[in-house]
Design a protein around this motif. Structure first.
Motif, PDB file in Angstrom:
ATOM      1  N   TRP A 179       0.858  -1.490   0.000  1.00  0.00           N
ATOM      2  CA  TRP A 179       0.032  -0.137   0.000  1.00  0.00           C
ATOM      3  C   TRP A 179       1.018   1.226   0.070  1.00  0.00           C
ATOM      4  O   TRP A 179       2.167   1.387   0.701  1.00  0.00           O
ATOM      5  N   THR A 180       0.450   2.346  -0.714  1.00  0.00           N
ATOM      6  CA  THR A 180       1.101   3.637  -0.498  1.00  0.00           C
ATOM      7  C   THR A 180      -0.108   4.546  -0.850  1.00  0.00           C
ATOM      8  O   THR A 180      -0.986   4.199  -0.874  1.00  0.00           O
ATOM      9  N   VAL A 181       0.466   5.800  -1.233  1.00  0.00           N
ATOM     10  CA  VAL A 181      -0.671   6.792  -1.351  1.00  0.00           C
ATOM     11  C   VAL A 181      -0.850   7.363  -2.701  1.00  0.00           C
ATOM     12  O   VAL A 181       0.155   6.934  -3.548  1.00  0.00           O
ATOM     13  N   PRO A 182      -2.037   8.015  -3.262  1.00  0.00           N
ATOM     14  CA  PRO A 182      -1.833   8.112  -4.647  1.00  0.00           C
ATOM     15  C   PRO A 182      -1.388   9.470  -5.053  1.00  0.00           C
ATOM     16  O   PRO A 182      -0.943   9.544  -6.254  1.00  0.00           O
ATOM     17  N   ALA A 192       4.935   3.663  -6.178  1.00  0.00           N
ATOM     18  CA  ALA A 192       3.999   2.600  -6.202  1.00  0.00           C
ATOM     19  C   ALA A 192       4.655   1.681  -7.278  1.00  0.00           C
ATOM     20  O   ALA A 192       4.645   0.349  -6.964  1.00  0.00           O
ATOM     21  N   PHE A 218      -3.917   1.614  -2.656  1.00  0.00           N
ATOM     22  CA  PHE A 218      -3.707   3.080  -2.145  1.00  0.00           C
ATOM     23  C   PHE A 218      -4.538   3.545  -1.005  1.00  0.00           C
ATOM     24  O   PHE A 218      -5.630   2.544  -0.944  1.00  0.00           O
ATOM     25  N   HIS A 224      -3.321   6.545  -9.471  1.00  0.00           N
ATOM     26  CA  HIS A 224      -4.092   5.491  -9.859  1.00  0.00           C
ATOM     27  C   HIS A 224      -5.019   6.003 -11.131  1.00  0.00           C
ATOM     28  O   HIS A 224      -5.764   5.179 -11.695  1.00  0.00           O
TER      29      HIS A 224
END
Length: 378
Positions: A74-77, A84, A96, A327
């Motif tokens: 998991w990471t952030v968009p 990613a 995300f 994304h």
């Protein structure tokens, strides 16, 4: 064109590189180990490994964490795609976690909800210290420990920042921290990155994957009866070494980091004061004394972003946008992500503009940015 970011190189930096060119090994010499040692001293981490880019650092951090084809990361968009892609390089799936609209970092509440409802826990979480502001690491670390998830800090924006009076990169609440030394970052080695950690096992794995999967360490060899020439490839690694030219520049720059950060904070403070009355959303003033201020991001509230962006560019300001949510990139859309999946990140993106901010920016240049933005918005 006044850029949104610019490196600051002086004669000391040039002399350091020339010294390597004239008197030292260009690679696998003494400059990179000296840089790694200085990074440990600055960040207060036990170990540091310098590599040829922040992206390489993210990749080997995932490998050291054991991320593989059956895993999830998991990471952030709202980050550059490298945050990613590093998991995809390992064959892992990516998902995300949405951001907090105020801090623009990972939302702890969204993270809690995602953990409570997920069917498969991630092998690793990569948090991004967006624009130089640290995430809420203590709370996030407690959540990760509960589920045995490796916690990696993407601190490409944040060298020089602090969290709870500790330098970002100390790994006090994380397993590994990845740094970037791209020319617009806190310091530059032209291109380059590093990973810090306090875990001996991780630094051994990081070093192995960054250097072809090869070791010469006698205690690690499977065949210990060979001569001093002997080495073994024990993993499928990569050539992610940093050259000594880059290491020398990075080391010289690191000596000036505190000054660079102070200049960035002064300029961020000037923006916060001068732009407060405009119909825009500014970064939180709470981070003024702790952020590395890699970026100064505003959010337009009622103006058309494209029109404002073009008007500022037409007047010689090299504004930018950070970032198109990962994304929403075609590659990730093909993996099944859709518009609307992470509304906070998408809302931020719709109005975001990055204003010029860098250590050598003059008062006249900054005032021109302020006056021009006021004129365009009015």
């Amino acid at each position: 064109m006044l850029p949104y970011g610019r490196h600051a190189v002086d004669q000391d930096d040039i002399d350091a590189v020339v010294d390597v060119l004239k008197n030292q090994l260009l690679t696998q010499g003494t400059a990179v180990p000296a840089f790694e040692s200085a990074l440990c001293k600055y960040t207060q981490a036990n170990y540091a490994l310098a590599v040829n880019s922040g992206t390489s650092g993210l990749h080997v951090a995932c490998l050291a964490a054991g991320v593989g084809p059956s895993d999830l990361v998991w990471t952030v968009p709202n980050s550059f795609v490298a945050s990613a892609n590093c998991a995809r390089y390992c064959g892992a799936d990516v998902d995300f976690v949405d951001i907090d609209p105020l801090t623009r970092n990972i939302s702890v509440e969204c993270l809690k909800i995602k953990l409570a409802n997920c069917r498969k826990f991630p092998k690793a979480l990569i948090v991004v210290h967006f624009a130089g502001v640290s995430c809420e690491m203590q709370t996030i670390a407690a959540l990760m420990k509960k589920h045995n998830i490796v916690l990696i800090e993407d601190a490409a924006h944040a060298l020089g920042a602090t969290y709870q009076d500790k330098p970002v990169g100390s790994c006090h609440f994380s397993d590994m921290t990845v740094l970037s030394f791209h020319p617009v970052k806190s310091i530059t080695s032209a291109e380059g990155g590093a990973i810090t950690t306090n875990n001996k096992g991780f630094i051994e794995r990081l070093t192995l994957f960054a250097k072809h999967g090869i070791t010469r360490e006698p205690s690690s060899l499977e065949d210990k009866d060979q001569g001093a020439w002997y080495y073994e490839q024990q993993e499928l690694g990569y050539n992610y070494r940093m050259s000594d030219l880059h290491g020398a520049l990075g080391l010289s720059q690191l000596n000036k980091l505190n000054t660079f950060i102070q200049h960035r904070r002064e300029k961020a403070g000037a923006y916060l004061s001068a732009l407060r009355a405009l119909p825009i959303k500014l970064p939180s003033e709470d981070a003024l004394a702790t952020s590395a201020w890699h970026l100064f991001m505003i959010e337009l509230i009622k103006h058309d972003r494209k029109q404002v962006f073009n008007a500022l560019r037409d007047r010689g300001l090299g504004v930018n946008v950070h970032y198109i949510p990962i994304h929403r990139q075609p590659y990730y859309q093909k993996l099944g992500f859709e518009h609307g999946d992470f509304p906070n990140a998408e809302h931020f993106y719709q109005g975001a503009i990055t204003l010029p901010l860098f250590p050598t920016m003059t008062e006249i240049e900054q005032q021109y940015v302020i006056d021009t933005l006021i004129d365009v918005l009015q």
